[in-house]
Scaffold this motif. Sequence first.
Motif, PDB file in Angstrom:
ATOM      1  N   GLN A 134      35.954  66.872  63.306  1.00  0.00           N
ATOM      2  CA  GLN A 134      36.272  65.747  64.196  1.00  0.00           C
ATOM      3  C   GLN A 134      35.074  64.823  64.437  1.00  0.00           C
ATOM      4  N   VAL A 135      34.386  64.501  63.359  1.00  0.00           N
ATOM      5  CA  VAL A 135      33.224  63.614  63.436  1.00  0.00           C
ATOM      6  C   VAL A 135      33.705  62.162  63.356  1.00  0.00           C
ATOM      7  N   LEU A 136      33.239  61.348  64.289  1.00  0.00           N
ATOM      8  CA  LEU A 136      33.549  59.919  64.271  1.00  0.00           C
ATOM      9  C   LEU A 136      32.771  59.254  63.138  1.00  0.00           C
ATOM     10  N   PHE A 137      33.454  58.647  62.207  1.00  0.00           N
ATOM     11  CA  PHE A 137      32.829  57.880  61.130  1.00  0.00           C
ATOM     12  C   PHE A 137      31.643  58.618  60.510  1.00  0.00           C
ATOM     13  N   PRO A 138      31.905  59.760  59.825  1.00  0.00           N
ATOM     14  CA  PRO A 138      30.788  60.560  59.297  1.00  0.00           C
ATOM     15  C   PRO A 138      29.917  59.834  58.280  1.00  0.00           C
ATOM     16  N   ASP A 139      30.423  58.775  57.673  1.00  0.00           N
ATOM     17  CA  ASP A 139      29.637  58.046  56.674  1.00  0.00           C
ATOM     18  C   ASP A 139      28.847  56.891  57.271  1.00  0.00           C
ATOM     19  N   LYS A 140      28.883  56.754  58.601  1.00  0.00           N
ATOM     20  CA  LYS A 140      28.161  55.657  59.257  1.00  0.00           C
ATOM     21  C   LYS A 140      27.246  56.205  60.348  1.00  0.00           C
ATOM     22  N   ASP A 141      26.153  55.515  60.559  1.00  0.00           N
ATOM     23  CA  ASP A 141      25.244  55.812  61.645  1.00  0.00           C
ATOM     24  C   ASP A 141      25.704  55.009  62.864  1.00  0.00           C
ATOM     25  N   ALA A 142      25.418  55.489  64.052  1.00  0.00           N
ATOM     26  CA  ALA A 142      25.822  54.779  65.273  1.00  0.00           C
ATOM     27  C   ALA A 142      25.294  53.354  65.269  1.00  0.00           C
ATOM     28  N   GLU A 143      24.106  53.162  64.761  1.00  0.00           N
ATOM     29  CA  GLU A 143      23.513  51.826  64.780  1.00  0.00           C
ATOM     30  C   GLU A 143      24.236  50.864  63.838  1.00  0.00           C
ATOM     31  N   ASP A 144      24.898  51.406  62.802  1.00  0.00           N
ATOM     32  CA  ASP A 144      25.748  50.548  61.960  1.00  0.00           C
ATOM     33  C   ASP A 144      26.870  49.951  62.803  1.00  0.00           C
ATOM     34  N   LEU A 145      27.439  50.771  63.668  1.00  0.00           N
ATOM     35  CA  LEU A 145      28.519  50.299  64.547  1.00  0.00           C
ATOM     36  C   LEU A 145      27.994  49.291  65.562  1.00  0.00           C
ATOM     37  N   VAL A 146      26.794  49.542  66.072  1.00  0.00           N
ATOM     38  CA  VAL A 146      26.192  48.629  67.047  1.00  0.00           C
ATOM     39  C   VAL A 146      25.992  47.252  66.429  1.00  0.00           C
ATOM     40  N   GLU A 147      25.495  47.215  65.205  1.00  0.00           N
ATOM     41  CA  GLU A 147      25.276  45.928  64.528  1.00  0.00           C
ATOM     42  C   GLU A 147      26.592  45.168  64.360  1.00  0.00           C
ATOM     43  N   TRP A 148      27.625  45.875  63.917  1.00  0.00           N
ATOM     44  CA  TRP A 148      28.936  45.242  63.767  1.00  0.00           C
ATOM     45  C   TRP A 148      29.442  44.739  65.115  1.00  0.00           C
ATOM     46  N   TYR A 149      29.288  45.557  66.143  1.00  0.00           N
ATOM     47  CA  TYR A 149      29.791  45.222  67.472  1.00  0.00           C
ATOM     48  C   TYR A 149      29.090  43.992  68.043  1.00  0.00           C
ATOM     49  N   LYS A 150      27.791  43.880  67.820  1.00  0.00           N
ATOM     50  CA  LYS A 150      27.050  42.711  68.309  1.00  0.00           C
ATOM     51  C   LYS A 150      27.632  41.421  67.742  1.00  0.00           C
ATOM     52  N   GLU A 151      28.010  41.473  66.473  1.00  0.00           N
ATOM     53  CA  GLU A 151      28.567  40.285  65.831  1.00  0.00           C
ATOM     54  C   GLU A 151      29.996  39.984  66.274  1.00  0.00           C
ATOM     55  N   ALA A 152      30.763  41.025  66.563  1.00  0.00           N
ATOM     56  CA  ALA A 152      32.194  40.851  66.849  1.00  0.00           C
ATOM     57  C   ALA A 152      32.541  40.834  68.332  1.00  0.00           C
ATOM     58  N   LYS A 153      31.621  41.237  69.183  1.00  0.00           N
ATOM     59  CA  LYS A 153      31.919  41.462  70.601  1.00  0.00           C
ATOM     60  C   LYS A 153      32.606  40.275  71.276  1.00  0.00           C
ATOM     61  N   GLU A 154      32.080  39.098  71.098  1.00  0.00           N
ATOM     62  CA  GLU A 154      32.597  37.919  71.799  1.00  0.00           C
ATOM     63  C   GLU A 154      34.033  37.560  71.396  1.00  0.00           C
ATOM     64  N   THR A 155      34.444  38.013  70.232  1.00  0.00           N
ATOM     65  CA  THR A 155      35.795  37.686  69.760  1.00  0.00           C
ATOM     66  C   THR A 155      36.829  38.726  70.189  1.00  0.00           C
ATOM     67  N   LEU A 156      36.369  39.792  70.831  1.00  0.00           N
ATOM     68  CA  LEU A 156      37.268  40.894  71.182  1.00  0.00           C
ATOM     69  C   LEU A 156      37.727  40.807  72.632  1.00  0.00           C
ATOM     70  N   PRO A 157      38.956  41.254  72.919  1.00  0.00           N
ATOM     71  CA  PRO A 157      39.414  41.311  74.306  1.00  0.00           C
ATOM     72  C   PRO A 157      38.594  42.338  75.099  1.00  0.00           C
ATOM     73  N   ASP A 158      38.614  42.204  76.415  1.00  0.00           N
ATOM     74  CA  ASP A 158      37.828  43.085  77.284  1.00  0.00           C
ATOM     75  C   ASP A 158      38.144  44.565  77.050  1.00  0.00           C
ATOM     76  N   MET A 159      39.412  44.899  76.910  1.00  0.00           N
ATOM     77  CA  MET A 159      39.793  46.296  76.712  1.00  0.00           C
ATOM     78  C   MET A 159      39.189  46.839  75.420  1.00  0.00           C
ATOM     79  N   ALA A 160      39.212  46.044  74.366  1.00  0.00           N
ATOM     80  CA  ALA A 160      38.627  46.470  73.089  1.00  0.00           C
ATOM     81  C   ALA A 160      37.112  46.658  73.237  1.00  0.00           C
ATOM     82  N   GLN A 161      36.465  45.780  73.981  1.00  0.00           N
ATOM     83  CA  GLN A 161      35.024  45.908  74.201  1.00  0.00           C
ATOM     84  C   GLN A 161      34.713  47.219  74.921  1.00  0.00           C
ATOM     85  N   THR A 162      35.524  47.551  75.918  1.00  0.00           N
ATOM     86  CA  THR A 162      35.330  48.806  76.658  1.00  0.00           C
ATOM     87  C   THR A 162      35.515  50.010  75.739  1.00  0.00           C
ATOM     88  N   LEU A 163      36.585  50.002  74.957  1.00  0.00           N
ATOM     89  CA  LEU A 163      36.862  51.123  74.057  1.00  0.00           C
ATOM     90  C   LEU A 163      35.769  51.285  73.002  1.00  0.00           C
TER      91      LEU A 163
END
Length: 101
Positions: free
Chosen positions: A15-44
């Motif tokens: 039950q590993v979350l995204f075993p082929d990605k590092d957490a910081e890979d997700l952070v980089e993606w999130y920084k770019e996409a955050k403003e386009t996402l609804p509040d609930m998606a940002q929280t999740l």
Amino acid sequence: LSKSESDTHNVVVNQVLFPDKDAEDLVEWYKEAKETLPDMAQTLIGKTIARKRMQDRYIQQIFELYEDFHVTLMPLLDNEVRGVASIESFSSLLLHGGDDA
């Protein structure tokens, strides 16, 4: 396991979350996409990143502790593994890896 004299050479981390990605890979993606996402998606996504960071720390400890073992990371699946077809698919993923999750 060694106390019970069980000969073990493999460790499976399930039950590993995204075993082929590092957490910081997700952070980089999130920084770019955050403003386009609804509040609930940002929280999740924020909670998912926090969980991934925690999991990454534990997984690093497992690799260090069991350096002489074969460690396999199994992804968190969308559904429980139930029934023959699911077990066969999971077995294939366990034995051969892949991105079937």
